[in-house]
Design a protein around this motif. Structure first.
Motif, PDB file in Angstrom:
ATOM      1  N   HIS A  70     -56.236  44.440 -27.091  1.00 46.14           N
ATOM      2  CA  HIS A  70     -54.824  45.011 -26.868  1.00 46.14           C
ATOM      3  C   HIS A  70     -53.763  44.213 -26.787  1.00 46.14           C
ATOM      4  N   SER A 106     -47.858  42.721 -34.707  1.00 47.01           N
ATOM      5  CA  SER A 106     -47.010  42.430 -33.656  1.00 47.01           C
ATOM      6  C   SER A 106     -46.168  41.375 -34.365  1.00 47.01           C
ATOM      7  N   PHE A 253     -50.953  54.315 -28.234  1.00 43.77           N
ATOM      8  CA  PHE A 253     -51.726  52.873 -28.571  1.00 43.77           C
ATOM      9  C   PHE A 253     -52.493  53.154 -30.126  1.00 43.77           C
ATOM     10  N   SER A 283     -48.352  55.018 -38.236  1.00 44.16           N
ATOM     11  CA  SER A 283     -48.710  53.766 -37.778  1.00 44.16           C
ATOM     12  C   SER A 283     -49.516  52.935 -38.661  1.00 44.16           C
ATOM     13  N   SER A 340     -47.397  54.538 -32.797  1.00 44.52           N
ATOM     14  CA  SER A 340     -47.605  53.722 -31.670  1.00 44.52           C
ATOM     15  C   SER A 340     -46.032  53.300 -31.621  1.00 44.52           C
ATOM     16  N   SER A 341     -45.739  52.626 -30.356  1.00 45.58           N
ATOM     17  CA  SER A 341     -46.450  52.295 -29.234  1.00 45.58           C
ATOM     18  C   SER A 341     -46.660  53.253 -28.157  1.00 45.58           C
TER      19      SER A 341
END
Length: 466
Positions: A70, A106, A253, A283, A340-341
């Motif tokens: 995570h 990310s 998530f 996603s 997500s998120s």
């Protein structure tokens, strides 16, 4: 240096007084092991810490060990590498596979958000910049080294540091980490799963240690007992929303929560409890993670009764392109969108919220813990408007919170995990929880188990001698 004269300390650099930014530095006779390298999320005061210089020179960190993939546990790693860290990153194989997906996503989102902020002019940076880039991620990935569950691995011969991973049952590949050396031992719970995970093999109990660091996300509360048929709150939201021609948006998530939600929808559809509406996963990261989960089934990492049936939905669709994602902002028919998120802090779900929240026909289903300072927390607490990309958006859609999806251990689960450790710890250090939650769990451990238990503070240094 002999065991009798060895010195060891723990320094809590994150996830102390908050549930994000997990970073704990173990120092043994001058050698350093960083357990988790997570991003701070949620409240601005915590998020700003991501931009501060790391408390010690990253060049002096000898190794990193990750409990799971995570973002709040691995998402700071590329920034650490950019600033000079070059040691090994130890984790399980599934954590490596998932972290690769999570970190690339990310960096892409950070670069995209910086570009968007530059166009719209709402960043505090001039010009707006990401915390790290895709290039930084690619330089981090070759550092990963994988270890198997339930085996001892020598990770630092200089002081005899050994690491052992035990299944934590939180997400695929998640582990509790035992670190031992001549003269001491520390056990890090990582994020612990519930006793009965809906998709994964259950957690195991690791060997005990002199000092135990245990999470407390749900340290002051219990998960509700199932009331009637499983997932009825979700089923009712889907039935009610589709009947009025609306869209159900499920912020989830990308890793594990998406799989659990899809499995729940599969069960509800097979039981005839929801209509056959399209279910769209929007996603790219979640779709990549779903492939990793399906591959893990053949290695026995999923529940035996789910092999070959994970996300068995004939109506399942995948939104991969930007154009497909944009089309979901105004769906042409009732559907369920999973994006997500999970706390609506970034990603494609933010764009969906911007378009869907003002319409009363729609429903947003929150599927787990919402950290303080996140949009998800604001929605859960009944906000009438939320801020996205510098603008306020009215909240007219229905908001439903379904706690069944949380795979974090609750207070009783955490207490039973600590109680099962053999030998019992001398000291229990409680982290990864908001202040009230961490203090509540520490108090229960003290009163019910008779162990010394303390809720640690950010920046606190604790001696862990034998």
């Amino acid at each position: 240096m002999t065991a009798s004269t060895s010195t060891a300390t723990l320094t809590f650099l994150g996830a102390a007084g908050t549930v994000t930014g997990s970073k704990t530095l173990l120092t043994v006779d001058g050698r350093t092991l960083l357990v988790d390298a997570g991003l701070f999320q949620g409240e601005k005061t915590w998020r700003l810490r991501n931009w501060e210089p790391f408390p010690v020179s990253p060049r002096t960190v000898d190794a990193v060990v990750l409990t799971h993939a995570h973002l709040d546990h691995c998402g700071y790693l590329p920034a650490l590498v950019r600033e000079g860290f070059a040691g090994p990153v130890w984790c399980t194989e599934d954590t490596r596979r998932l972290a690769e997906i999570v970190l690339r996503d990310s960096a892409y989102l950070q670069e995209s958000d910086a570009a968007h902020a530059a166009r719209r002019g709402y960043s505090r940076h001039h010009p707006p910049r990401p915390l790290y880039t895709v290039t930084d991620v690619e330089q981090s990935l070759p550092l990963f080294r994988t270890v198997d569950f339930d085996e001892e691995h020598l990770v630092d011969p200089a002081v005899g540091l050994q690491v052992r991973m035990t299944r934590a049952g939180h997400i695929l590949g998640s582990a509790s980490v035992s670190v031992t050396w001549p003269g001491g031992s520390v056990l890090f719970s990582g994020d612990l799963g519930r006793v009965d995970h809906p998709v994964l093999r259950s957690r195991d109990i690791p060997p005990g240690a002199h000092h135990v660091v245990v999470e407390s996300t749900y340290g002051d509360r219990e998960h509700p007992d199932p009331d009637g048929a499983a997932y009825e709150k979700l089923a009712d939201a889907v039935r009610r929303t589709t009947a009025r021609g609306g869209t159900v948006l499920v912020p989830a998530f990308a890793v594990d929560r998406t799989e659990v939600v899809l499995q729940a929808l599969s069960q509800l559809r097979r039981a005839g409890r929801i209509p056959d509406v399209p279910v769209i996963v929007n996603s790219p990261m979640a779709l990549a993670a779903l492939r990793v989960y399906r591959q893990a089934a053949s290695r026995g990492e999923l529940r035996p009764d789910l092999r070959g049936e994970l996300a068995d939905l004939p109506t399942l669709r995948e939104a991969r392109t930007v154009e497909e994602s944009r089309a979901l902002n105004r769906p042409r028919m009732p559907c369920v969108i999973i994006s997500s998120s999970g706390m609506t802090t970034g990603g494609r779900v933010v764009h969906h919220l911007r378009h869907l929240l003002p319409d009363r026909r729609n429903t947003v289903v929150l599927t787990g813990y919402q950290a303080v300072g996140t949009r998800g927390r604001a929605l859960a607490e009944g906000a009438h408007q939320v801020k996205m990309h510098g603008e306020y958006v009215p909240v007219r859609a229905e908001v439903v919170q379904v706690d069944e999806f949380s795979v974090h251990a609750d207070a009783s689960d955490l207490l039973s995990w600590v109680a099962a450790l053999e030998p019992a710890p001398r000291t229990v250090l409680v982290n990864h929880g908001e202040a009230d939650s961490a203090r509540a769990l520490a108090r229960r451990i003290d009163e019910e188990l008779g162990l010394v238990a303390v809720a640690v503070r950010h920046g606190e240094v604790v001696s862990v001698r034998h």
